[in-house]
Design an enzyme around this catalytic site. Structure first.
Site, PDB file in Angstrom:
ATOM      1  N   ASP B  93       0.865  -1.174   0.000  1.00  0.00           N
ATOM      2  CA  ASP B  93       0.000   0.000   0.000  1.00  0.00           C
ATOM      3  C   ASP B  93       0.907   1.232   0.000  1.00  0.00           C
ATOM      4  O   ASP B  93       2.131   1.121   0.054  1.00  0.00           O
ATOM      5  CB  ASP B  93      -0.966  -0.035   1.184  1.00  0.00           C
ATOM      6  CG  ASP B  93      -0.254   0.120   2.504  1.00  0.00           C
ATOM      7  OD1 ASP B  93       0.974   0.302   2.503  1.00  0.00           O
ATOM      8  OD2 ASP B  93      -0.920   0.055   3.546  1.00  0.00           O
ATOM      9  N   ASP B 291      -7.729  -7.505   0.862  1.00  0.00           N
ATOM     10  CA  ASP B 291      -6.751  -7.722   1.932  1.00  0.00           C
ATOM     11  C   ASP B 291      -7.400  -7.324   3.236  1.00  0.00           C
ATOM     12  O   ASP B 291      -8.288  -6.449   3.252  1.00  0.00           O
ATOM     13  CB  ASP B 291      -5.506  -6.850   1.724  1.00  0.00           C
ATOM     14  CG  ASP B 291      -5.757  -5.413   2.166  1.00  0.00           C
ATOM     15  OD1 ASP B 291      -6.370  -4.649   1.396  1.00  0.00           O
ATOM     16  OD2 ASP B 291      -5.380  -5.063   3.286  1.00  0.00           O
ATOM     17  N   CYS B 329     -12.047 -28.259   6.695  1.00  0.00           N
ATOM     18  CA  CYS B 329     -10.823 -27.534   6.353  1.00  0.00           C
ATOM     19  C   CYS B 329      -9.638 -28.488   6.233  1.00  0.00           C
ATOM     20  O   CYS B 329      -9.560 -29.499   6.940  1.00  0.00           O
ATOM     21  CB  CYS B 329     -10.540 -26.478   7.414  1.00  0.00           C
ATOM     22  SG  CYS B 329      -9.095 -25.467   7.039  1.00  0.00           S
ATOM     23  N   CYS B 331      -6.380 -27.354   6.509  1.00  0.00           N
ATOM     24  CA  CYS B 331      -5.155 -26.707   7.010  1.00  0.00           C
ATOM     25  C   CYS B 331      -4.488 -27.564   8.081  1.00  0.00           C
ATOM     26  O   CYS B 331      -5.087 -28.478   8.632  1.00  0.00           O
ATOM     27  CB  CYS B 331      -5.451 -25.302   7.539  1.00  0.00           C
ATOM     28  SG  CYS B 331      -6.145 -25.248   9.201  1.00  0.00           S
ATOM     29  N   CYS B 334      -6.409 -27.876  11.401  1.00  0.00           N
ATOM     30  CA  CYS B 334      -7.576 -28.762  11.393  1.00  0.00           C
ATOM     31  C   CYS B 334      -7.183 -30.218  11.160  1.00  0.00           C
ATOM     32  O   CYS B 334      -7.877 -31.125  11.624  1.00  0.00           O
ATOM     33  CB  CYS B 334      -8.586 -28.274  10.361  1.00  0.00           C
ATOM     34  SG  CYS B 334      -9.298 -26.668  10.821  1.00  0.00           S
ATOM     35  N   HIS B 360      -5.402 -21.057  10.306  1.00  0.00           N
ATOM     36  CA  HIS B 360      -6.713 -21.549   9.882  1.00  0.00           C
ATOM     37  C   HIS B 360      -7.552 -20.436   9.260  1.00  0.00           C
ATOM     38  O   HIS B 360      -8.188 -20.637   8.213  1.00  0.00           O
ATOM     39  CB  HIS B 360      -7.475 -22.166  11.050  1.00  0.00           C
ATOM     40  CG  HIS B 360      -8.916 -22.390  10.709  1.00  0.00           C
ATOM     41  ND1 HIS B 360      -9.325 -23.407   9.870  1.00  0.00           N
ATOM     42  CD2 HIS B 360     -10.030 -21.679  11.006  1.00  0.00           C
ATOM     43  CE1 HIS B 360     -10.629 -23.327   9.689  1.00  0.00           C
ATOM     44  NE2 HIS B 360     -11.087 -22.283  10.368  1.00  0.00           N
TER      45      HIS B 360
END
Lengths: 398, 398
Positions: B93, B291, B329, B331, B334, B360
């Site tokens: 940014d 974002d 999930c 990930c 998980c 997660h």
């Protein structure tokens, strides 16, 4: 699960030993450093991080897990291995060290210890029997005996009392552990008095290792060793109550005086030690296993081990240093990031910095143990240790 | 490095779009959520974690990196990609949002903004030209224009002033960026006035994306869009100054009123948004990129996204819950840990908990974006969005 609790000596070099230990959750090659997962997690590191660092066995703290979340919760969540997501070997201490060193107000009698939980101040009681039951419920591969630890400066009278109590408690630990092991998983009781049911926990085996006490008094240490061996047989043996404030030469003297009496066939675990230089000195005196919070605690403080001694990553001289923390290290931290970036993470108080230095320091101790093992097997340990000290113990360059 | 700054539209479903963007450091498929690495690190996550979570592009904050460690330090350490250990695309940014929303005392004039650093209180100055120079020195794939942001409740007069200043500043950003891009890496100046030498930095290309302002006033927004397009051509376009305190329906109205005027060939980036339900609503209104710090900030607070809405892992009902955080999930969190263990980590204030829930939540937003992309390509986005909302927006079960 495979293996029992067999230790095999592969090679010696002077008093230094290279061996391997078969535990229910896998093999452990020695010399070996065990990272410490106080509350069921090695601070800032995941099981993947630990595997990547080469950790073969992790220590967890019975006192902390008993107080929070409680061993019944751990059992309900599948036992300590499943709870932590760590399917390699685990060792639990007995809580003795924490009760005697961390707990504020406590009263000791022959039966056990009353203490106040550091979490909520609630009065709790540990006895040799309860310590074994809690560890059985947690389900580590190796449980430790409940011992009476005295400070490093304790006089011979206090050290003898605690040593003798430790020996009496060891007999009670042994008897309770045998009963648990023989009766299987239906016997252990949760802290609310109900039995742990077979469906609550995995079917595991667990061994008990005794702890030699006796403060900084070599004669008491040798007497503790003899009493301990008389209560065996054992599958391993620990030296406790060192690195608790006594001068380092005293610790080395105690180890050197114990060594000839330690059975060669047992793995020897020096509890709570230590810094890199302590590992080398203790392996030189016949020790096989270690644990310590130093690598993660130091890492969180910005102190990183390197072959040329520790450095503090916050130092301004690392501001634009594009090199790795330790050019000889193969960890994720050293493979990926510059000293300048790591310094930025610490100056900016970013969480990733805590993890990256913890990971490196754990890997450093494990690599040091691996290097010692290789030198012992090559029969060149003395030369290796001298060269290692020449580099590590030099003053940090300006 | 490969690719330029080309955006290709793969499919639409209503106003929702699926596309792909080619950036110098790699491809980005849209809709896409960008994790935020404020200080050059996505809080508590490593580059390996981000790759495992499926992140294709990460945002870093020019204001924060300029203040600490300084873009000269980042350049000396090889540029932002090398600094962070992140070789996939990066977007920075401009610092405008931080200067207007975070910095305490500031003075704005037509030339730029004076503000006090949040780190040491030192007076600093950002102008459109400096913002472009800093971003060039950092070396992200995409740089953002330096804009004047007003709070969500700003009246039409204040919003118009800031929108018009943003347009004037955009012309200056464009001119400075063109000069930098044409003159190559010998032109950029460090903040001490010396040139960045070619050897200091990688050879990169960078594009500039403009930012539409105008507060919560659809007419000002449309005027800002027209002025922005008049200053083009561009390779992408951002909508800024939303999700800054205005009511959510207002944000949706602004997006809906802008959408018909946005060129289909440009990727559209909604800055600072957002929560899972915001992503779905914005994709429905033609947005491609997002974002937000919410997934990591919420994760550190113990709040986890699930398909059935967010949950707070500290809740006592998870004490002995052996199930994963989110059964759908993939990930690491998980796949590896129980809700009971994650709760223990938060109650015991262990660092690993902050990381596991951040990981997660980031994965959840990226998976949500992936699911939206699939639904758009299948032409079933409306049905998907209705079903997703039915589950996600229901009250948390007791």
């Amino acid at each position: 699960m495979s293996g029992g609790f067999t230790f095999t000596l592969d090679a010696t070099s002077g008093a230094a030993r290279a061996g391997h230990l078969a535990l229910p959750h896998g093999p452990v090659e020695t010399p070996c450093f065990m990272p410490v997962g106080t509350q069921g997690t090695v601070r800032a590191l995941s099981p993947d991080d630990l595997r990547a660092a080469g950790a073969r066995i992790v220590l967890a703290n019975t006192y902390h897990l008993h107080v929070r979340p409680g061993e019944d919760v751990v059992a309900a969540l599948g036992g300590l291995h499943r709870f932590m997501g760590w399917e390699r070997p685990l060792l639990t201490d007995s809580g003795g060290f924490q009760v005697f060193s961390l707990a504020g107000s406590r009263t000791v009698d022959e039966e056990g210890v009353d203490f106040a939980s550091h979490v909520d101040g609630a009065r709790r009681r540990l006895t040799p029997e309860r310590a074994m039951e809690i560890q059985w419920t947690l389900g580590a591969d190796v449980a430790m005996a409940f011992d009476h630890v005295v400070p490093g400066g304790a006089d011979a009278g206090a050290a003898r009392d605690a040593m003798e109590r430790t020996a009496r408690w060891l007999a009670r630990c042994r008897d309770r552990q045998r009963a648990l092991a023989h009766d299987g998983v239906t016997t252990p009781r949760r802290h609310d008095g109900t039995n742990v049911r077979p469906g609550d926990v995995a079917t595991w085996r667990q061994t008990l290792w005794p702890i030699i006490q006796g403060g900084a008094h070599p004669d008491l240490r040798r007497e503790s060793l003899q009493r301990t061996l008389d209560l065996g047989p054992w599958t391993g043996i620990a030296v406790g109550g060192l690195s608790v404030g006594e001068a380092k030469p005293l610790m080395y003297d105690v180890l050197a005086s114990l060594e000839p009496g330690l059975p060669a066939v047992l793995p020897r675990y020096l509890m709570g030690v230590g810094f890199p230089e302590d590992l080398v000195a203790a392996v030189e005196r016949g020790i096989d296993l270690f644990d310590c919070v130093a690598p993660t605690r130091n890492g969180r403080n910005g102190s990183a081990y390197t072959p040329d001694g520790p450095l503090n990553i916050r130092n301004a001289r690392f501001r634009t240093d594009a090199g790795p923390l330790d050019a000889e290290c193969d960890c994720e931290t050293c493979r990926t990031f510059s000293r300048g970036y790591l310094r930025h993470l610490f100056v900016a108080e970013e969480l990733l910095g805590l993890r990256l230095l913890s990971l490196h320091n754990v890997r450093f101790l494990i690599r040091t143990a691996e290097a010692m093992r290789a030198a012992i097997r090559a029969g060149t340990f003395d030369r290796w240790a001298a060269e290692w000290r020449r580099r590590y113990l030099q003053p940090e360059s300006p």
